[in-house]
Enzyme design. Structure first.
Site, PDB file in Angstrom:
ATOM      1  N   GLU A 196     -24.404  15.011 -21.828  1.00 12.28           N
ATOM      2  CA  GLU A 196     -23.749  16.031 -22.876  1.00 12.28           C
ATOM      3  C   GLU A 196     -22.189  15.484 -23.322  1.00 12.28           C
ATOM      4  O   GLU A 196     -21.275  15.514 -23.127  1.00 12.28           O
ATOM      5  CB  GLU A 196     -23.293  17.154 -22.025  1.00 12.28           C
ATOM      6  CG  GLU A 196     -24.186  17.457 -21.390  1.00 12.28           C
ATOM      7  CD  GLU A 196     -24.253  18.734 -19.911  1.00 12.28           C
ATOM      8  OE1 GLU A 196     -23.309  18.922 -19.766  1.00 12.28           O
ATOM      9  OE2 GLU A 196     -24.794  19.362 -19.751  1.00 12.28           O
ATOM     10  N   GLU A 256     -34.335  20.570 -21.000  1.00 11.15           N
ATOM     11  CA  GLU A 256     -33.702  21.419 -19.698  1.00 11.15           C
ATOM     12  C   GLU A 256     -34.114  23.226 -20.429  1.00 11.15           C
ATOM     13  O   GLU A 256     -33.557  23.825 -20.463  1.00 11.15           O
ATOM     14  CB  GLU A 256     -33.061  21.544 -19.996  1.00 11.15           C
ATOM     15  CG  GLU A 256     -32.034  19.814 -19.746  1.00 11.15           C
ATOM     16  CD  GLU A 256     -30.537  19.658 -18.634  1.00 11.15           C
ATOM     17  OE1 GLU A 256     -29.870  20.930 -19.159  1.00 11.15           O
ATOM     18  OE2 GLU A 256     -30.260  18.080 -18.932  1.00 11.15           O
TER      19      GLU A 256
END
Length: 1541
Positions: A1318, A1419
């Site tokens: 991220e 994910e």
């Protein structure tokens, strides 16, 4: 040679010839160049054709009685000939006998020439006739002046009775001093000239012109060419061999001494323009050719394609290209063709970065060549060149036309209702109605010249078939003021009067022209101040003289290709020309105008550069109001043209084709080309007019481009033009219905309607205008059909206007009444209400006491008589606890309900959490968060949650914790009991979903701002100039669609970011439908940085994100997103917000419509078949092969090789039911937390690798690949406290230790690693260790474990809802890492998504795919209260990913209830029941397994098409059954497998 203009072109006569120069490109040695003049290619190979090398029939000119030239071969000396400004002499030979006549005895010489126009002439006034075409042939050469070659031109001088002079260029050639060359051309005279002279001119002064003969005779009729045979043309079939490089570089060879090799990592999907032509297509291979050691710009990969081309077919060119490091400036990459040594441009692109770029173009061969080579070239020497997926395929124009007809119907037609009424309905009902369209209102025009309007036949064709004109040269400055101060407006005046007489609208072309060769010499000689004065004077004179006469002006022609005025007067001069022109004639629409914008052949004028130029002009205050695309195009391909129009359409300006012409020696092919361009333009909502650059032979700047021959005969191209114009006129007939109406759908324009009745006929005219609902107009007839009846004609679109929404009011907050908790016998908590004091309870690091009240009686139990308090807390984890080891069972789900509040330490609210402590038999500790709630000191609140134990536990304790130290936790009751079965949610019933129908009222703003209101005290107004095309993602969903109106809302006086236009949509929404959001947005000036614009929904005061985009410029941007409402709201408002206060906000074409997922799935199934399947041929053999024929067989796929995996945790693998489902249905795994740094080293030096080791061993035992998630995590909230406390040096050491410890321990064990999670959303390490740390993490990880593929990984990349993580920013981020040397090997798209919409997801994947890296959904989870909707969402994501060639794998972020990070996202409930979402996953996976059966054929084969993966084939039956296993790998070519039985 590099890319540069040809330096030796001269403007040879007074007639200003429109020369549009393109670039010269680098060529292989000994090849020829191609010059593009007026948009066409002219061969510049051998400069002249020596007469001696021609056949006798070509070389000996026939001089018959029809030759109007007297004494054409000088057999009568120089009779009838004169010198034009020089001397002429007669010769038998020159140059010591080296120059002899090619035939005959004599030749003439024009000598002592002092100007280029000096030469030899003959007057032909009495012998040449008007409106007759003549062929002109001369045999010429040059002599002297130390020139080896020079241009020689034949020119016609014409003087009209009013003494007006005209110079007409007939032909030009490159003559040499070494041999004679033939010069050929054609001429035609209009009107009644008083004098006509033909002469030769051209070479520089001092060079003689030699002429052996001149013939001018009536042109013979050209036989009509045959229609090219294109039956069974292999449309869409790539002619490039080994395009996917499966056979390495076989078929390819290096052009020059460069070296070719194969690399991997190019895009897997076709480039967009090829997709538009080919539709669903097999993926590319991901392999590319790398050309290294390039020492010349023309060096690159090449292939011979001579035998694979068919004459007259139009071929589209498509490829991905990329350049290596080392370039110091933008580089041009070109797909080129060498056709018998001539260069043909197959497409160009300019590259200035490290990503893959689409190159697209087209070509056609019309003459049989002996050799054709395709090659890719262009970058500077030393710069590596990469090419992938080169496709050259013939285009199916008819298929494209069918699409364009549907598009045309949407954007150029309107539903019309003719409503008739009289004194009685029976007066009109049943009467016959015939509707004929007299004229289409769309502008179709042509170029004309002063000479052309003297031809009455040309005029007749013009006024019948065109409604606009543009003057070829007569308005250009060199024509008006050839010498300074000598003005010639007469020709323009004559043309203007002609147009006014015939009601023709006029474009003004052009005020200035930036190309230096088109600027007259006296202007070139001026100094800066004098030039500026001349420019201002020309502007003033021209625009004041013709004020209000010209609808358009091309202000400064071809600014992308020339810069004469800009170089001498500065950058501002171009914008100032526009400003001054607008001041002088505000009524005129001011255009930019340039060429090769639409065809992919010229990087100087790509749509992107044109857009940037327009934005630059507008930023300087230039009132650019229209975009001119000249349209001098060859072998046009619709998707390439359309792509350019789509890009330019985002500016919201009207687009005109201003100089359209196409060229082919075959008039049928020319007609096809013209039809392509007319249909593409007419079908595009941004195009508002088409002007042809002429139509009459000899009055066009390009050869083989005319529609009508010189003597007025219409050819196939002309007939095609007329046929299309007729097609675009509507006709309808029928009878008036019982309502007194007649309905039809027709093109915009003027109509006649005839009504027939028993008493007679009645005719009226009406107009169908472009737009939306019109007011009724009443038309009275002189004589009614029935006595005193009146025809009322109403034109309206069949759209219904909704009532304007009421204003939104203030709703009351929903008050939740808390129910008392009843503890039944099944409660496993002992003494749950503290009726037995504190028995069975204990303190967790603090004290617990019992109270019946506190705070002077202000706090009393909610139920019962007492409550417990955890007090003297010194840690957040201190609280009240109870051991439940013996009473809790594994693999059972338990509901937890407790009633809590807080007290003391001046804390008014804090989080209270219920936690489960579990100790496994191996003394492994685990803490499970059950639930948390925001508790207050004012009232009791219910905390509810759920938990499940996977494995056996030696100790289980449940406790409450959370508030800061010093704050007491009060507990009134505690219940833990076996969770009841939740009944499955019913499938939603959605009646009349109205897929694709916009729910926004007055979206097109045809009714001003009705239906809209300003949110806050901002102001709304309506303006025009927004894009007329749907944004791409909406177009992907809606398909062929009508145009937008071009109107937009402007929001001014914004004092808060949330202020903007709003609309109430409560009653228009349906529950459980997924809505796509689409709009064009733009911001005004004054922003100090990038601004976010957001389409938001207020749903009962909750904010719902409908899509966001970041804007940092002055153009329109697409905003796209989605949402869904699952609970009936009382009020829903949509509004657009975001930019900083004071920044104006503009909104156009807001669409909110429900999406048709089933329809999308059908499209994805076709893509999936192309991308994930392969043709398979099983070839069987055994000793007695004949006995195999007819043997039955069954093929069963046991596993699809596509990776579909899930997140797992250490506790999951203790649950046998979980494990069983997981190993049956997934082939990859990722660990939820167990590999993260905060898990493996929660305190410095205290390592925990056991959980990860256990999970890894589990995966290995089940042959499951594992992703390593994650080495680091950039978001500060995910960094453990001891790391945050380190100084820079210690942090750097800790980072290095983490990398070394983890990757050394697990070297070769994890197939992937998410290196630094991220990075688009966090910057913990970068802020403390510098920008280089991120790339260094990748580099070190690669050094430690070279076998692992290293990924970036981030969220909200795919859904349009987060500007921080848009695909463009992700791409820039990856490129930045790669530029620093980071070996980024894959792109992780997390996929935590709500209400997904396919085209929004696919658009993001398409953008990311240009990097050529594998994309994984890492994910993936979806969430909905309704498991059927959840199943639909899951299916959307699975199908979008599986159908996209760039996606290499899908990882779910769990599937089992209570072991997922999002609520309402499970596929299997806590106790193992598969819900509807889980069933949908299994159904889709089953669909992606291929099963086939049949019999072995006579060739001993069985054929089928199957998904990639592992198969079993059973041959025979019973005891003779033989089973074999085989694998179908990913590849484009059929798999042939030999199976020995």
């Amino acid at each position: 040679m590099g890319f540069s203009s040809f330096p030796h072109l001269l403007l040879l006569s007074v007639l200003v010839v429109h020369l549009g120069l393109t670039v010269e490109t680098a060529l292989p040695p000994n090849s020829q160049a191609v010059l593009r003049v007026n948009g066409r290619r002219q061969v510049q190979s051998d400069p002249c054709v020596p007469i001696g090398n021609q056949s006798k029939s070509e070389g000996r000119l026939k001089v018959g009685s029809d030759n109007i030239i007297l004494n054409p071969r000088f057999e009568n000396g120089l009779s009838n000939w004169t010198g034009k400004g020089c001397n002429i002499f007669l010769y038998e030979s020159m140059g010591d006998g080296n120059v002899l006549p090619p035939y005959g005895k004599f030749f003439a010489s024009a000598t002592n020439r002092t100007a280029s126009w000096n030469g030899i002439e003959q007057e032909i006034t009495g012998r040449v006739q008007t409106n007759i075409a003549y062929e002109v042939t001369a045999v010429v050469r040059i002599y002297g002046g130390n020139l080896a070659s020079a241009d020689v031109q034949i020119t016609l001088w014409v003087q009209s009775p009013d003494m007006r002079e005209q110079y007409i260029k007939i032909a030009i050639t490159q003559a040499t001093e070494n041999d004679w060359v033939q010069l050929q051309g054609k001429l035609l005279l209009n009107g009644a000239p008083s004098r006509v002279i033909i002469f030769l001119e051209g070479p520089p002064p001092g060079t003689d012109i030699l002429i052996s003969s001149l013939v001018v005779k009536h042109a013979e009729k050209t036989p009509r060419p045959p229609r090219p045979a294109m039956k069974d043309a292999p449309f869409g079939v790539n002619i490039i061999e080994n395009s996917d490089l499966e056979d390495e570089t076989n078929w390819w060879f290096p052009l020059g001494n460069c070296a070719l090799s194969i690399g991997i990592g190019s895009p897997l999907q076709l480039p967009p323009m090829a997709i538009e032509s080919l539709g669903p297509h097999e993926p590319l291979s991901g392999r590319y050719i790398l050309a290294k050691n390039r020492t010349d710009s023309w060096m690159g990969a090449a292939q011979m394609i001579t035998d694979r081309l068919k004459l007259y077919l139009t071929y589209q060119v498509s490829a991905w290209v990329r350049i290596g490091p080392g370039s110091t400036s933008p580089q041009i990459v070109n797909v080129a063709l060498g056709v018998d040594g001539k260069w043909i441009n197959g497409g160009q692109v300019e590259i200035n970065d490290d990503v893959w770029h689409e190159v697209g173009g087209s070509f056609r061969i019309e003459k049989q060549p002996s050799k054709i080579m395709v090659y890719v070239q262009g970058p500077a020497p030393g710069v590596d060149l990469m090419v992938s997926g080169l496709q050259i395929f013939p285009v199916d124009r008819k298929a494209r036309f069918r699409f364009l007809k549907r598009q045309t119907d949407k954007i150029r037609k309107r539903n019309v209702i003719l409503r008739f009424s009289g004194s009685e309905a029976s007066n009109v009902t049943g009467n016959f109605v015939e509707v004929k369209q007299a004229e289409n209102s769309f502008p179709f025009g042509s170029c004309i010249t002063r000479a052309s309007i003297d031809n009455e036949h040309l005029v007749d064709f013009l006024v019948k078939n065109f409604n606009w004109v543009v003057f070829g040269n007569e308005l250009k400055w060199p024509w008006i003021e050839r010498q300074q101060g000598i003005l010639n407006y007469k020709d323009a005046d004559d043309l203007l009067n002609f147009c006014e007489n015939y009601n023709l609208e006029i474009r003004g072309h052009c005020i200035f022209w930036e190309m230096e060769y088109a600027v007259q010499s006296w202007v070139q000689s001026l100094n800066g101040s004098d030039l500026l004065t001349a420019v201002q004077k020309h502007l003033t004179d021209l625009l004041m003289r013709y004020k209000g006469k010209f609808k358009h002006y091309d202000v400064d022609n071809e600014m992308l290709h020339g810069s004469f005025y800009k170089d001498r007067l500065g950058k501002d001069i171009q914008a100032n020309m526009f400003k001054m022109a607008n001041q002088l004639d505000p009524s005129a629409t001011l255009f930019v105008n340039d060429y090769h914008v639409e065809d992919g052949s010229d990087t100087r004028s790509s749509p992107e550069k044109y857009i940037q130029q327009i934005l630059d002009l507008k930023s300087q205050g230039a009132l650019v109001e229209g975009i001119g695309i000249q349209g001098h195009i060859e072998s046009p391909v619709g998707p390439i043209v359309r792509s350019a129009l789509d890009k330019l359409g985002t500016l919201g300006l009207p687009i005109w084709f201003t100089e359209l012409d196409v060229s082919s020696t075959n008039e049928y092919v020319r007609a096809d080309d013209l039809e392509v361009m007319l249909r593409e333009a007419f079908a595009h909502p941004s195009v508002e007019g088409i002007i042809l650059w002429g139509f009459w032979e000899l009055y066009m700047s390009r050869q083989n481009a005319y529609l009508v021959n010189a003597e007025g005969k219409i050819n196939e191209a002309g007939r095609r033009y007329l046929a299309l114009k007729k097609e675009w006129l509507s006709y309808a007939n029928g009878h008036i219905d019982a309502l007194g109406e007649f309905r039809f759908r027709g093109f915009y324009g003027t109509y006649n309607v005839e009504i027939s009745s028993p008493t007679g006929k009645l005719n009226k005219t009406f107009v169908v205008e472009k737009g939306f609902p019109l007011a009724a107009s009443q038309l009275e007839f002189p004589k009614p059909i029935e006595s005193r009846s009146i025809l009322i004609l109403i034109l309206r679109s069949e759209e219904t206007m909704e009532n304007p929404p009421t204003e939104i009011g203030n709703g009351n907050e929903e008050i939740t009444r808390m129910a008392c908790v009843a503890a039944g016998d099944e409660n496993i908590i002992l003494n749950p209400n503290f009726e037995d004091g504190l028995n069975n309870w204990s303190a967790n690091g603090c004290k617990i006491v019992l109270h019946d009240s506190m705070a002077d009686g202000k706090i009393v139990p909610q139920t019962g008589k007492v409550f417990a308090a955890a007090t003297e807390r010194t840690q957040t984890w201190n609280g009240l606890q109870q051991e439940i080891t013996a009473r809790v069972q594994r693999k059972l789900a338990y509901d937890v309900t407790t009633v809590v509040r807080i007290y003391g330490n001046n804390v008014t609210n804090a989080t209270v959490q219920a936690t489960l402590y579990v100790q496994a038999p191996g003394r492994r500790d685990q803490y499970i968060v059950i639930s948390n709630v925001q508790a207050t000191d004012k009232d009791w609140i219910q905390l509810k949650g759920k938990f499940l134990l996977n494995g056996s536990a030696s100790k289980v304790v449940i406790y409450v914790e959370g508030p800061p130290p010093g704050t007491d936790i009060l507990v009134n009751s505690f219940v833990v009991k076996h969770a009841g079965k939740t009944p499955p949610s019913p499938p939603p019933v959605i009646e009349n979903p109205a897929y694709g129908v916009n729910i926004i009222t007055n979206s097109e703003l045809t009714d001003g701002t009705n239906g809209w209101f300003p949110l806050g005290n901002c102001n709304l107004s309506v303006a025009t100039g927004s894009p007329r095309i749907l944004p791409p993602m909406a177009r992907e969903s809606l398909g062929v669609h009508g145009p937008l109106s071009g109107r937009y809302i402007t929001v001014t006086n914004r004092t808060q970011t949330w202020m903007g236009p709003a609309q109430i949509i409560t009653d228009k929404l349906k529950l459980f439908l997924t809505y796509q959001v689409s709009a064009w947005v733009r911001i005004g000036k004054g922003a100090s940085g990038p601004q976010n614009v957001n389409v938001a929904l207020g749903v009962d005061s909750q904010w719902v994100n409908g899509g966001q985009v970041e804007i940092n410029d002055d153009i329109w941007h697409e905003i796209g997103g989605s949402f869904r409402i699952e609970k009936q709201p009382s009020k829903v408002m949509v509004y657009v917000q975001g930019p900083a206060p004071g920044v104006d906000l503009m909104l156009a074409g807001l669409q909110i419509f429900p999406v048709d997922r089933v329809s999308r799935f059908k499209h994805l199934a076709r893509l999936t078949d192309k991308n994930r399947k392969r043709d398979v041929i099983l070839k069987f053999s055994r000793a007695d092969s004949s006995s195999l024929v007819g043997t039955s067989l069954r093929v069963t796929q046991t596993q699809n090789s596509f990776p579909i995996g899930s997140c797992i945790s250490r506790t999951n693998i203790d649950n046998e039911d979980f494990v069983d489902f997981f190993v049956k249905h997934f082939n990859w795994a990722v660990f939820g937390n167990e590999l993260k740094w905060y898990w493996t080293e929660p305190q410095q030096g205290n390592f925990n690798y056991k959980d990860a080791d256990d999970l890894l061993a589990f995966c290995q035992s089940h042959n499951i690949d594992a992703r390593g998630h994650c080495i680091f995590w950039e978001v500060e909230s995910a960094v453990q406290s001891w790391i945050k406390s380190l100084n820079k040096n210690d942090l750097m050491t800790a980072v290095q230790n983490r990398l070394t410890g983890l990757l050394t321990r697990y070297k070769g064990k994890f197939t992937h690693y998410d290196v630094n999670n991220e990075m688009l959303h966090g910057s913990f390490y970068q802020d403390r260790l510098g920008k280089d740390i991120r790339a260094n993490m990748f580099k070190t990880a690669h050094q430690l474990d070279p076998s692992a593929t290293l990924f970036v990984n981030d969220y909200h990349v795919e859904d349009g809802c987060d500007p921080k993580a848009c695909p463009e920013k992700y791409i820039a981020h990856i490129l930045d890492l790669q530029e620093q040397g980071a070996p980024v090997g894959g792109i992780g798209v997390q996929g935590h998504i709500d209400s997904p919409v396919g085209p929004v997801v696919s658009s993001s994947l398409d953008k990311l795919a240009i990097l050529g890296l594998p994309i994984w959904f890492t994910e993936l989870d979806v969430s909905s209260n309704n498991e059927y909707i959840r199943g639909q969402d899951m299916e959307v994501m699975l199908r979008e990913a599986f159908a996209h060639p760039a996606v290499d794998g899908i990882m779910l972020w769990g599937f089992w209830e209570l072991f997922m990070s999002r609520d309402n996202s499970c596929l299997v409930n806590a106790e193992g029941d598969i819900n509807e979402a889980g069933k949908r996953l299994l159904s889709v996976k089953q669909e992606w397994l291929t099963n086939s059966h049949g019999h072995i054929n006579e060739q001993g084969q069985f054929q089928f098409r199957g998904f990639h993966g592992t198969y079993e084939v059973e041959v025979g039956s019973g005891s003779k059954k033989v089973t074999k296993t085989f694998v179908v790998d990913k590849d484009d070519s059929p798999l042939v497998l030999s199976i020995d039985l």
